[in-house]
Design an enzyme around this catalytic site. Structure first.
Site, PDB file in Angstrom:
ATOM      1  N   ASP A  35      31.735 -30.265 -55.009  1.00 31.41           N
ATOM      2  CA  ASP A  35      33.033 -30.142 -54.354  1.00 31.41           C
ATOM      3  C   ASP A  35      33.012 -31.077 -53.138  1.00 31.41           C
ATOM      4  O   ASP A  35      31.935 -31.513 -52.698  1.00 31.41           O
ATOM      5  CB  ASP A  35      33.230 -28.684 -53.924  1.00 31.41           C
ATOM      6  CG  ASP A  35      34.410 -28.510 -53.005  1.00 31.41           C
ATOM      7  OD1 ASP A  35      35.502 -28.977 -53.367  1.00 31.41           O
ATOM      8  OD2 ASP A  35      34.238 -27.916 -51.915  1.00 31.41           O
TER       9      ASP A  35
ATOM     10  N   ASP B  54      35.770 -31.059 -49.993  1.00 25.82           N
ATOM     11  CA  ASP B  54      36.183 -30.467 -48.708  1.00 25.82           C
ATOM     12  C   ASP B  54      35.427 -29.172 -48.439  1.00 25.82           C
ATOM     13  O   ASP B  54      35.474 -28.229 -49.235  1.00 25.82           O
ATOM     14  CB  ASP B  54      37.694 -30.215 -48.713  1.00 25.82           C
ATOM     15  CG  ASP B  54      38.464 -31.518 -48.791  1.00 25.82           C
ATOM     16  OD1 ASP B  54      38.379 -32.293 -47.839  1.00 25.82           O
ATOM     17  OD2 ASP B  54      39.115 -31.759 -49.823  1.00 25.82           O
TER      18      ASP B  54
HETATM   19  C1  XBP Z   1      40.274 -28.781 -50.790  1.00 25.39           C
HETATM   20  C2  XBP Z   1      41.743 -28.768 -50.852  1.00 25.39           C
HETATM   21  C3  XBP Z   1      42.521 -29.960 -50.501  1.00 25.39           C
HETATM   22  C4  XBP Z   1      42.369 -30.437 -49.071  1.00 25.39           C
HETATM   23  C5  XBP Z   1      43.421 -31.443 -48.723  1.00 25.39           C
HETATM   24  O1  XBP Z   1      39.767 -29.031 -52.059  1.00 25.39           O
HETATM   25  O2  XBP Z   1      42.309 -27.778 -51.220  1.00 25.39           O
HETATM   26  O3  XBP Z   1      43.854 -29.653 -50.710  1.00 25.39           O
HETATM   27  O4  XBP Z   1      42.526 -29.341 -48.187  1.00 25.39           O
HETATM   28  O5  XBP Z   1      43.459 -32.496 -49.614  1.00 25.39           O
HETATM   29  P1  XBP Z   1      38.188 -29.109 -52.457  1.00 25.39           P
HETATM   30  P2  XBP Z   1      44.835 -33.025 -50.254  1.00 25.39           P
HETATM   31  O6  XBP Z   1      37.427 -28.183 -51.558  1.00 25.39           O
HETATM   32  O7  XBP Z   1      38.185 -28.689 -53.896  1.00 25.39           O
HETATM   33  O8  XBP Z   1      37.773 -30.536 -52.312  1.00 25.39           O
HETATM   34  O9  XBP Z   1      45.860 -32.986 -49.165  1.00 25.39           O
HETATM   35  O10 XBP Z   1      44.535 -34.414 -50.727  1.00 25.39           O
HETATM   36  O11 XBP Z   1      45.187 -32.064 -51.360  1.00 25.39           O
HETATM   37 MG    MG Z   2      35.917 -26.944 -50.922  1.00 21.76          MG
END
Ligand code: XBP
Ligand code: MG
Length: 252
Positions: A10, A12
């Site tokens: 993953d 973020d």
């Molecule tokens: C995290 C998310 C994303 C980010 C923002 O996803 O939910 O929406 O907060 O990115 P993960 P975007 O942990 O699966 O990487 O604005 O590009 O959606």
């Molecule tokens: Mg995440």
């Protein structure tokens, strides 16, 4: 390495703490630029994070907090705000404001040396992945990844399993070959729905999440001189998340 062929990361919250000082700050900058009086403080953003995807998060915010006062052409506005948010976010990354979490680089380097594929399975926008990877790992580092499965490449975002299934399909691998590395309830739900063994490194926003399906929960991947704290699971004497521990979880 025995059976472990790929690490599905993953982004973020797992590779880096991108949300609080990254996406959140960038959303607020985009709102301000657009003359909107919306402001997402740290607490509110924690609630909004339950909805994955930046566009979906803004729709949810409007439904919940601006029910009677939806802006005109909300769909178009959200698309514009999302693009503006990502420009601010990527600028923060280029300024070096968002480092990798402890142990991420060590684990990626160990995998590359051992010939274990590193790959990405995320709901964020593909260009955000490129910016994070290049700002933290260097200009050519996108080539290190076997596949980047991101954002709208699949019909359904996490907690649906689509993005992990897509990554495994592109790699030609199955759940017996891979582990998922996640940080949140939505991530665990997604990885488990895809049938994957899942290791969680919690962060400030996710430590109280319902992580029931996870096979191991720690507070970081860790380094030998700054090891993880175990929240739940058997680490077989290991002090950090390394390939030997991941292999043990995969076959266990
Ligand atoms: C995290 C998310 C994303 C980010 C923002 O996803 O939910 O929406 O907060 O990115 P993960 P975007 O942990 O699966 O990487 O604005 O590009 O959606
Ligand atoms: Mg995440």
């Amino acid at each position: 390495m025995g059976q472990l062929k790929a690490l599905l990361f993953d982004v973020d919250g797992t590779l880096a703490d991108t949300e609080r000082e990254g996406h959140r700050v960038a959303f607020n900058a985009a709102f301000e630029d657009a003359g909107l009086d919306w402001h997402w403080d740290e607490g509110l953003y924690g609630q909004l994070l339950k909805v994955t995807g930046g566009k979906q998060r803004m729709h949810h915010y409007l439904d919940k907090f601006h029910e009677g006062s939806q802006p005109e052409a909300a769909d178009e506005l959200i698309i514009e705000l999302h693009a503006a948010k990502n420009i601010h976010y990527q600028a923060l990354l280029r300024e070096g404001k968002i480092p990798l979490r402890n142990g991420v680089l060590r684990l990626i380097e160990e995998a590359r040396k051992a010939g274990v594929i590193v790959a990405i399975a995320t709901t964020t926008t593909p260009s955000n992945v490129t910016s994070l990877v290049e700002s933290t790992l260097g200009a050519g580092a996108m080539d290190w990844f076997g596949v980047i499965a991101a954002g709208d490449m699949v019909p359904n975002l996490k907690p649906a399993p689509d993005v992990f299934l897509y990554a495994m399909d592109k790699l030609g691998l199955g759940v017996e070959d891979c582990v998922a590395l996640e940080d949140s309830a939505n991530g665990v739900k997604s990885a488990k729905a895809a049938g994957l063994k899942t290791i969680v490194t919690v962060n400030g926003y996710t430590r109280d999440d319902d992580l029931r399906g996870a096979n191991l929960i720690v507070d970081q991947f860790g380094e030998e001189d700054s090891p993880f704290n175990v929240i739940r699971g058997d680490v077989s004497g290991h002090a950090v998340v390394n390939l030997a521990l991941l292999e043990k979880i995969l076959v266990g």
